[in-house]
Write an enzyme that holds these catalytic residues in place. Structure first.
Site, mmCIF file in Angstrom:
data_model
loop_
_atom_site.group_PDB
_atom_site.id
_atom_site.type_symbol
_atom_site.label_atom_id
_atom_site.label_comp_id
_atom_site.label_asym_id
_atom_site.label_seq_id
_atom_site.Cartn_x
_atom_site.Cartn_y
_atom_site.Cartn_z
ATOM 1 N N GLN A 67 -4.512 -5.524 6.575
ATOM 2 C CA GLN A 67 -5.406 -6.444 5.876
ATOM 3 C C GLN A 67 -5.395 -7.850 6.471
ATOM 4 O O GLN A 67 -6.216 -8.689 6.098
ATOM 5 C CB GLN A 67 -5.016 -6.518 4.395
ATOM 6 C CG GLN A 67 -5.163 -5.207 3.641
ATOM 7 C CD GLN A 67 -6.605 -4.787 3.482
ATOM 8 O OE1 GLN A 67 -7.510 -5.618 3.423
ATOM 9 N NE2 GLN A 67 -6.832 -3.487 3.395
ATOM 10 N N CYS A 99 -4.697 2.413 -3.843
ATOM 11 C CA CYS A 99 -3.490 2.936 -3.187
ATOM 12 C C CYS A 99 -2.315 1.974 -3.364
ATOM 13 O O CYS A 99 -1.540 1.729 -2.428
ATOM 14 C CB CYS A 99 -3.727 3.206 -1.699
ATOM 15 S SG CYS A 99 -4.933 4.508 -1.397
ATOM 16 N N LYS A 113 -10.655 -1.469 9.922
ATOM 17 C CA LYS A 113 -10.676 -2.693 9.115
ATOM 18 C C LYS A 113 -10.941 -3.927 9.982
ATOM 19 O O LYS A 113 -11.257 -4.995 9.473
ATOM 20 C CB LYS A 113 -9.360 -2.847 8.351
ATOM 21 C CG LYS A 113 -9.107 -1.728 7.344
ATOM 22 C CD LYS A 113 -7.830 -1.955 6.565
ATOM 23 C CE LYS A 113 -7.410 -0.718 5.782
ATOM 24 N NZ LYS A 113 -8.368 -0.348 4.729
ATOM 25 N N HIS A 163 0.865 -1.176 0.000
ATOM 26 C CA HIS A 163 0.000 0.000 0.000
ATOM 27 C C HIS A 163 0.903 1.226 0.000
ATOM 28 O O HIS A 163 2.029 1.199 0.503
ATOM 29 C CB HIS A 163 -0.867 -0.039 1.263
ATOM 30 C CG HIS A 163 -1.960 0.970 1.322
ATOM 31 N ND1 HIS A 163 -1.727 2.295 1.637
ATOM 32 C CD2 HIS A 163 -3.297 0.862 1.138
ATOM 33 C CE1 HIS A 163 -2.874 2.949 1.652
ATOM 34 N NE2 HIS A 163 -3.849 2.111 1.344
ATOM 35 N N ASP A 171 3.050 -4.587 8.024
ATOM 36 C CA ASP A 171 1.764 -3.901 7.878
ATOM 37 C C ASP A 171 0.666 -4.951 7.958
ATOM 38 O O ASP A 171 0.455 -5.728 7.025
ATOM 39 C CB ASP A 171 1.733 -3.170 6.535
ATOM 40 C CG ASP A 171 0.382 -2.544 6.220
ATOM 41 O OD1 ASP A 171 -0.559 -2.686 7.029
ATOM 42 O OD2 ASP A 171 0.261 -1.913 5.151
#
Length: 417
Positions: free
Chosen positions: A214, A375, A237, A134, A211
């Site tokens: 997700q 993104c 999220k 991202h 990260d």
């Protein structure tokens, strides 16, 4: 891959999808005269009633600023706020709550780390990222590289949408100082094998950031098992409120890093001659924090912990299996990203159709998806497309909704054909 026949029974006590859907008030509405089919969970997931109730109760019964109030409401708010930190610590299996930093989201968390590590970087150093990142895990590193003379180096991906391990092995070298990778791709759904890559990086003294934005909606990470130095994610999220995120950081590194912002709460003592910093985690939490949002995030994690996580993951996998089966029913449809390990995310294009047209026409049928570059422009360039349509599923989606998505795509394809 989970056997579809095992997970079709969603009426079991372990995972009753219809009961779960009743926990999410927004799912009961109609859009354009059709029942809402919400398949944009990768952008932001919906909130269960438990989260709404927890935040409402906070504002109705305990709102106050935290930590220094010499009154009952202040005590209540502080207890709820720091209790939320402990719930996040447990969720990540972090060793201590002092390693759990509240941020505004994944993006701010990565910026905090990048700025905190800047004093360690110099000209010639390399920061390893990947083509599937991202923008939030690319741009902050580029900004720090420009400031320090370091260089951002991208790891290649394969046409299937997996990390190219040969590329990784060739790029990890004595100049590498930071490895910043996504746990799960927001475009492809690919679950990256981050644990062995972290292990390789650690052998060379490389600092690692993962990260997890997700990943956390689909499975619980274990930062101690992963061995990463930093792990970041966003509440919204994870079925929690917007405006708050989490940075897990190894205490030794957080102690060395300078504060990211100055102001109240992050100080120990202020004078015009010298200011000293507060202890962890408050050193990185300047100003009044997002108290109600922390309470909401904790409620979201509590809600998820009451579910059978194994059954939940199996049900999500069933959605992806069924979606893959139905691809051949839409002429000209092509999936972008066919990794062997995926969460239920499907990015696709349809020959002759622009992604934004697909999204608009699906919305007319009550179906919400995401379109555009997500993104992730470097990844779009890799695949030679300006953007894709993306359906991202959550545990409250049903097999019937998958069917509705493809019925809608068939209608669009026939219209344009």
């Amino acid at each position: 891959m989970t056997d579809l026949s095992v997970v079709k029974n969603t009426n079991s006590p372990a995972f009753d999808v219809e009961a779960i859907r009743r926990d999410f008030p927004i799912l009961a509405q109609e859009i354009n005269g059709k029942p809402l089919v919400y398949l944009d969970n990768g952008a932001s997931a919906q909130k269960p009633q438990a989260v709404l109730d927890a935040m409402d109760r906070y504002y109705r019964e305990m709102h106050s600023n935290v930590h220094r109030g010499a009154h009952t409401l202040g005590d209540r708010a502080t207890t709820a706020f720091e209790g939320a930190r402990e719930i996040v610590r447990h969720f990540l299996n972090a060793p201590s709550t002092k390693e759990i930093i509240w941020t505004r989201g994944t993006t701010e968390a990565i910026n905090l780390v990048a700025n905190g590590l800047a004093p360690r970087l110099k000209a010639g150093d390399e920061i390893l990222v990947s083509y599937m990142e991202h923008h939030a895990n690319i741009v902050p590193w580029q900004m720090i590289a420009e400031r320090t003379g370091a260089k951002v180096v991208p790891v290649q991906v394969t046409p299937e949408g997996e990390l190219d391990l040969d590329s990784f092995n060739s790029l990890l070298n004595e100049r590498t100082r930071v490895l910043a990778l996504t746990h799960v791709s927001n475009v492809l759904g690919t679950v990256n094998p981050v644990a062995p890559l972290i292990e390789q990086a650690k052998k060379q003294g490389v600092i690692t950031l993962i990260d997890g934005a997700q990943a956390v909606p689909h499975f619980k990470p274990d930062v101690q098992a992963l061995g990463c130095d930093f792990y970041v994610f966003s509440s919204h999220k994870l079925f929690g409120p917007t405006g708050i995120g989490v940075l897990y950081g190894r205490a030794e590194l957080l102690e060395e890093m300078p504060p990211y912002q100055g102001g109240g709460e992050m100080i120990e003592r202020v004078s015009f001659e010298r200011t000293t910093w507060n202890v962890l985690p408050y050193k990185f939490e300047a100003g009044t924090p997002a108290i109600a949002e922390a309470v909401g995030l904790a409620a979201a994690i509590d809600y998820l912990d009451r579910l059978d996580r194994q059954a939940m993951e199996a049900a999500e996998n069933a959605l992806l299996i069924r979606a893959n089966e139905l691809v051949e029913t839409v002429p000209g449809m092509e999936i972008i990203g066919t990794a062997r390990q995926k969460v239920p995310v499907m990015s696709f294009k349809i020959a002759g159709l622009h992604p934004s047209d697909i999204g608009t026409l699906l919305d007319q049928q009550g179906i919400a998806i995401r379109t555009g570059h997500h993104c992730a422009m470097p990844l779009m360039d890799f695949y030679g497309v300006p953007g894709t349509a993306r359906a991202s599923f959550a545990f409250y989606n049903t097999l019937e909704e998958v069917e509705k998505l493809f019925t809608g795509l068939q209608k669009i394809q026939r219209l344009f054909a």
